[in-house]
Design a protein around this motif. Structure first.
Motif, PDB file in Angstrom:
ATOM      1  N   GLN A 152       0.850  -1.135   0.008  1.00 55.23           N
ATOM      2  CA  GLN A 152       0.008  -0.064   0.022  1.00 55.23           C
ATOM      3  C   GLN A 152       0.912   1.341  -0.221  1.00 55.23           C
ATOM      4  O   GLN A 152       1.731   1.408   0.934  1.00 55.23           O
ATOM      5  CB  GLN A 152      -1.050   0.080   1.257  1.00 55.23           C
ATOM      6  CG  GLN A 152      -2.057   1.203   1.148  1.00 55.23           C
ATOM      7  CD  GLN A 152      -2.872   1.165   2.588  1.00 55.23           C
ATOM      8  OE1 GLN A 152      -2.553   0.380   3.370  1.00 55.23           O
ATOM      9  NE2 GLN A 152      -3.824   2.026   2.496  1.00 55.23           N
ATOM     10  N   LYS A 183       3.418   0.269   3.091  1.00 56.87           N
ATOM     11  CA  LYS A 183       2.966  -0.638   4.141  1.00 56.87           C
ATOM     12  C   LYS A 183       3.099  -1.901   3.361  1.00 56.87           C
ATOM     13  O   LYS A 183       2.533  -1.947   2.121  1.00 56.87           O
ATOM     14  CB  LYS A 183       1.616  -0.225   4.669  1.00 56.87           C
ATOM     15  CG  LYS A 183       1.618   0.799   5.770  1.00 56.87           C
ATOM     16  CD  LYS A 183       0.092   0.969   6.286  1.00 56.87           C
ATOM     17  CE  LYS A 183       0.021   2.167   7.222  1.00 56.87           C
ATOM     18  NZ  LYS A 183      -1.256   2.433   7.821  1.00 56.87           N
ATOM     19  N   CYS A 184       3.675  -3.029   4.065  1.00 65.72           N
ATOM     20  CA  CYS A 184       3.895  -4.297   3.212  1.00 65.72           C
ATOM     21  C   CYS A 184       3.134  -5.165   3.949  1.00 65.72           C
ATOM     22  O   CYS A 184       3.635  -5.341   5.291  1.00 65.72           O
ATOM     23  CB  CYS A 184       5.292  -4.579   2.854  1.00 65.72           C
ATOM     24  SG  CYS A 184       6.080  -3.286   1.783  1.00 65.72           S
ATOM     25  N   ILE A 185       2.228  -6.137   3.387  1.00 67.98           N
ATOM     26  CA  ILE A 185       1.471  -7.358   4.190  1.00 67.98           C
ATOM     27  C   ILE A 185       2.007  -8.453   3.296  1.00 67.98           C
ATOM     28  O   ILE A 185       1.675  -8.736   2.192  1.00 67.98           O
ATOM     29  CB  ILE A 185       0.153  -6.973   4.278  1.00 67.98           C
ATOM     30  CG1 ILE A 185      -0.121  -5.723   5.289  1.00 67.98           C
ATOM     31  CG2 ILE A 185      -0.440  -8.313   5.004  1.00 67.98           C
ATOM     32  CD1 ILE A 185      -1.509  -5.352   5.245  1.00 67.98           C
ATOM     33  N   ALA A 228       2.576  -8.264   8.818  1.00 67.77           N
ATOM     34  CA  ALA A 228       3.443  -7.085   8.134  1.00 67.77           C
ATOM     35  C   ALA A 228       4.836  -7.344   8.159  1.00 67.77           C
ATOM     36  O   ALA A 228       5.573  -7.980   8.978  1.00 67.77           O
ATOM     37  CB  ALA A 228       3.082  -5.823   8.978  1.00 67.77           C
TER      38      ALA A 228
END
Length: 217
Positions: free
Chosen positions: A84, A98-100, A111
Motif C-alpha cells: 500500500q 506498508k507491506c503485508i 506485516a
C-alpha cells in the motif's frame, strides 16, 4: 549487495507532478544457494522486473495505490505481498509504504518491512519419486493373491475329501465334472429350472392309475 532504502521520485505528468516510489527487495532460498533469474510482477504485469544474480530486484516509478506483488518462479514457492503506497502530504514529502505478506492466498497475513526479503517456502515437485523395491507391494498384487488361494485349495482339498462320506464324495465328483464341462453344467441348470413339481406329481398320479387298470384287467 547491500539493499538500499526505498526512495521517492517525482514524475511530471502533463502540468501536474505525481509522486512515484521505487520498491526494492530480494529473493532468497533457505540454504542461501543461488536462484536463477526470476520475474517479479506487480498487479499481474503492470510493473515487471527480473532478479539479479544475488536475488535483488527493483521496481521503478510505482504510482500510489494498493499493489499485489507476485514472484513468477517455476521452481520455488514464494509469498505474495500486498503493498500500500500512500500519497505524500504537505508536511511529509515521502510516500507512506506498508507491506503485508501472505504465504499463500487465504493464509494469515503479517506485516513485513521494506526493502522486502522473501524466502522460499517450498520447492515444486513436478515428478513423483520412483518407489524402490518392496516385498509388501508384491503381496498387494491381486494376481499373486489369486494364485496363492488356488494353491491353498489344491493343498487342502485332498485332506477335506478324506473326511467325507462316500455319498458326499460322489456329489463332489459330479460337481467337479460339471465344472470341468460347461455344457453339462448349463444343461443341468436348465433342467433344474424347467422341472415343474406339479407336472411331476400329475405324471406320477397318471402312472399310478394306469398301473391299477392293468392289474384289474
Amino acid at each position: 549487495l547491500a539493499i538500499h532504502q526505498w526512495q521517492s521520485e517525482s514524475t511530471l505528468v502533463g502540468a501536474e507532478t505525481t509522486t512515484t516510489t521505487t520498491i526494492r527487495g530480494r529473493l532468497r532460498l533457505p540454504d542461501d544457494s543461488l536462484l536463477n533469474s526470476t520475474q517479479v510482477m506487480l498487479n499481474d504485469g503492470e510493473y515487471s522486473t527480473y532478479t539479479q544474480r544475488d536475488g535483488a530486484f527493483v521496481l521503478y516509478n510505482v504510482l500510489p495505490g494498493v499493489h499485489l506483488l507476485d514472484v513468477q518462479s517455476h521452481t520455488h514457492l514464494f509469498s505474495q505481498v500486498k503493498i500500500q503506497l500512500l500519497e505524500a502530504t504537505e508536511t511529509d514529502d515521502e510516500m507512506g509504504l506498508k507491506c503485508i505478506e501472505y504465504a499463500y492466498p487465504g493464509a494469515s497475513k503479517q506485516a513485513i518491512p521494506h526493502p522486502l526479503i522473501l524466502t522460499a517456502h517450498a520447492q515444486y515437485q513436478y515428478f513423483e519419486p520412483r518407489q524402490g523395491f518392496s516385498i509388501g507391494t508384491i503381496f498387494k498384487n491381486p494376481m499373486l493373491i489369486m494364485m496363492l488361494f488356488s494353491v491353498g485349495l489344491m493343498f487342502f482339498m485332498p485332506k477335506m475329501m478324506e473326511n467325507l462320506d462316500d455319498e458326499q464324495k460322489e456329489q463332489m465328483q459330479k460337481q467337479m465334472e460339471l465344472q470341468s464341462d460347461p455344457t453339462k453344467m448349463l444343461s443341468s441348470l436348465w433342467g433344474d429350472m424347467t422341472n415343474d413339481p406339479e407336472a411331476e406329481a400329475k405324471k406320477s398320479i397318471k402312472g399310478g392309475s394306469k398301473a391299477r387298470r392293468s392289474k384289474r384287467e
